[in-house]
Design an enzyme around this catalytic site. Structure first.
Site, mmCIF file in Angstrom:
data_model
loop_
_atom_site.group_PDB
_atom_site.id
_atom_site.type_symbol
_atom_site.label_atom_id
_atom_site.label_comp_id
_atom_site.label_asym_id
_atom_site.label_seq_id
_atom_site.Cartn_x
_atom_site.Cartn_y
_atom_site.Cartn_z
ATOM 1 N N TYR A 258 46.857 79.252 19.411
ATOM 2 C CA TYR A 258 45.762 78.274 19.362
ATOM 3 C C TYR A 258 44.395 78.954 19.318
ATOM 4 C CZ TYR A 258 44.871 78.026 24.594
ATOM 5 O OH TYR A 258 44.556 78.247 25.907
ATOM 6 N N TYR B 115 43.213 65.136 24.261
ATOM 7 C CA TYR B 115 42.129 65.226 23.290
ATOM 8 C C TYR B 115 41.452 63.869 23.088
ATOM 9 C CZ TYR B 115 44.450 69.704 22.211
ATOM 10 O OH TYR B 115 45.031 70.943 22.293
ATOM 11 N N ASP C 127 49.174 69.542 15.419
ATOM 12 C CA ASP C 127 49.169 69.709 16.875
ATOM 13 C C ASP C 127 48.106 68.824 17.508
ATOM 14 O OD1 ASP C 127 49.798 71.427 19.393
ATOM 15 O OD2 ASP C 127 47.602 71.438 19.247
ATOM 16 N N THR D 12 43.848 69.783 16.255
ATOM 17 C CA THR D 12 43.071 68.521 16.222
ATOM 18 C C THR D 12 42.084 68.371 17.384
ATOM 19 O OG1 THR D 12 44.762 67.323 17.468
ATOM 20 C CG2 THR D 12 44.963 67.269 15.064
#
Ligand SMILES: NC(=O)c1ccc[n+]([C@@H]2O[C@H](COP(=O)([O-])OP(=O)(O)OC[C@H]3O[C@@H](n4cnc5c(N)ncnc54)[C@H](OP(=O)(O)O)[C@@H]3O)[C@@H](O)[C@H]2O)c1
Length: 282
Positions: free
Chosen positions: A196, A58, A53, A24
């Site tokens: 990732y 973020y 995730d 995300t």
């Protein structure tokens, strides 16, 4: 393609999670309409990509809020992962950060709570907070991110350290350094790696060899890059997309079977490491 036939990976505590989740980072900043980003996450759930995730970092909490909106009414379907920033990871700081994340995510419980990367706060302090959060029912599992072999050895040596559930690290065709040491270390202990930036934030997609192998399979380069990751055992890949069409493509990566010709060609273009090197981070 149903939600039920998705490959899963077993966490050390015995729970299975989907081998393809949804990242995300970079959502909620206007790249795509918010409705598309929410629709993409919800479509991912429909297709069985039920691990989501996120992180307090973020968008400074904006992404956790978007995730909270996307999973509203569907919390039971989701394996929810979020992360505490290292400068918040003191004993009390971790507990406060977790409470803030829970609120933004509109949930009572996080499934997996990770230390985003390591800084100066002693790991034992963060671990103590993780254990208290488990006792309080606010998180179910804890893990780490961006930890190299030495950091992993250190965490395992701590009291309670053996219950680490995963290490989330940079891993894709152009970032294969972990295959030399960290990946075998994790395999020996049946500890899954969460990969990732599995398509290198899009930079991988124009590579001529990736495009060539993808064309042979009649799939997109993104699908091929994901297929290369999820064919491996104990790897959970977490691509991020705010585009519903890309969610369908990414999910279909499981349908691709790479043979020796494909893998040899990819190895020549993206050579595996011949020696140890420090863990790369984005
Ligand atoms: N622990 C850490 O330190 C750390 C660091 C980095 C990332 N992460 C996590 O890992 C997740 C994934 O990594 P990432 O976001 O850095 O990069 P990524 O998933 O490798 O790449 C994301 C980019 O790929 C595009 N994309 C996705 N699927 C595609 C497809 N099928 N075809 C074409 N383009 C496609 C997306 O654009 P569209 O939206 O247009 O599809 C986006 O621009 C993050 O979102 C985050 O959750 C963790």
């Amino acid at each position: 393609m149903s939600a039920n036939d998705i490959k899963s990976v077993r966490l050390p505590a015995g729970e299975n999670v989907s081998a393809l989740g949804q990242g995300t980072w970079g959502l909620a900043k206007g790249t795509h309409p918010r409705t598309d980003e929410i629709a993409a996450l919800r479509l991912g759930l429909d297709l069985g990509m039920t691990l989501i995730d996120t992180a307090e970092m973020y968008g400074d909490g904006d992404v956790e809020e978007l995730v909270g909106e996307a999973i509203a009414g569907r919390r039971d379907e989701v394996f929810l992962v979020t992360k505490v920033l290292p400068h918040n990871a003191s004993h009390l700081g971790t507990i406060a950060a977790c409470n803030r994340s829970l609120k933004r995510l509109r949930t009572e419980q996080i499934d997996l709570y990770l230390l985003h990367w390591r800084e100066s706060i002693p790991l034992a302090e963060t671990l103590k907070a993780f254990e208290e959060l488990i006792k309080a029912g606010k998180i179910r599992h804890w893990g780490v991110s961006n930890f190299d072999v030495e950091d992993m050895n250190e965490i395992l040596a701590l009291s309670g350290g053996a219950s680490v559930a995963t290490n989330q690290v940079l891993y894709n065709l152009t970032r294969r350094g972990i295959e030399f040491d960290l990946l075998p270390w994790c395999h020996e202990r049946s500890l899954p790696i969460m990969a990732y930036s599995p398509i290198e934030q899009g930079r991988l997609l124009s590579h001529p060899v990736l495009r060539d192998v993808a064309a042979r399979h009649n799939v997109t380069p993104a699908m091929l890059a994901l297929a290369w990751l999820v064919r491996q055992e104990e790897i959970i890949a977490i691509p991020r997309t705010g585009t519903p069409g890309h969610v369908r493509e990414n999910r279909a990566a499981f349908e691709i079977h790479l043979d020796h010709t494909d893998l040899d060609q990819l190895d020549r273009a993206f050579p595996p490491p011949k020696e140890g090197r420090p863990l790369e981070m984005l």
